[in-house]
Design a protein around this motif. Sequence first.
Motif, PDB file in Angstrom:
ATOM      1  N   GLY A 187       0.823  -1.214   0.000  1.00 30.58           N
ATOM      2  CA  GLY A 187       0.000   0.000   0.000  1.00 30.58           C
ATOM      3  C   GLY A 187       0.848   1.251   0.000  1.00 30.58           C
ATOM      4  N   GLY A 188       1.950   1.236   0.709  1.00 35.63           N
ATOM      5  CA  GLY A 188       2.838   2.391   0.755  1.00 35.63           C
ATOM      6  C   GLY A 188       3.635   2.574  -0.517  1.00 35.63           C
ATOM      7  N   ARG A 189       3.887   1.492  -1.229  1.00 32.13           N
ATOM      8  CA  ARG A 189       4.685   1.576  -2.446  1.00 32.13           C
ATOM      9  C   ARG A 189       3.960   2.367  -3.533  1.00 32.13           C
ATOM     10  N   GLY A 190       2.678   2.148  -3.696  1.00 33.37           N
ATOM     11  CA  GLY A 190       1.904   2.892  -4.700  1.00 33.37           C
ATOM     12  C   GLY A 190       1.856   4.377  -4.385  1.00 33.37           C
ATOM     13  N   ILE A 191       1.627   4.695  -3.125  1.00 35.12           N
ATOM     14  CA  ILE A 191       1.605   6.099  -2.714  1.00 35.12           C
ATOM     15  C   ILE A 191       3.004   6.692  -2.822  1.00 35.12           C
ATOM     16  N   GLY A 192       4.024   5.888  -2.548  1.00 39.48           N
ATOM     17  CA  GLY A 192       5.398   6.360  -2.668  1.00 39.48           C
ATOM     18  C   GLY A 192       5.759   6.727  -4.091  1.00 39.48           C
ATOM     19  N   PHE A 193       5.347   5.886  -5.055  1.00 33.47           N
ATOM     20  CA  PHE A 193       5.622   6.208  -6.454  1.00 33.47           C
ATOM     21  C   PHE A 193       4.849   7.455  -6.885  1.00 33.47           C
TER      22      PHE A 193
END
Length: 121
Positions: free
Chosen positions: A56-62
């Motif tokens: 979940g954090g990876r998508g927001i991070g990108f």
Amino acid sequence: MADQEQKFEDKPLRYRGQIGDGASDHMEETSAEIAAPVRLDRGRVRNYDMAETTTGGRGIGFAALILSILSLFVAPILFGAAGIVLGFIARRRGAEGLGNWAIGLGAISIIVGIFIVPFFD
């Protein structure tokens, strides 16, 4: 004098002290506290929770990183601030590297946009 002295055993049960050997003149009541149940595994992280959080954090991070890079070229205040906010959200959700890069690039973009670009226009 014998009438005035009462033995401890002569008193009714409710006036006898339960602990110790002296007589008590008052009634005491103790009760158990009602508390929320304690989880026994509160310090442990489960694998599926960690994988779900990192994904979940990876998508927001990108998304934060893309906004921060875009802010270097277009509207640094707007996109840089959005990249910083999303970077903090990404860090909280587990994507620390992407979040840190987004926060750093967004901050650099805002600083460059406020202090350096006005001298070259």
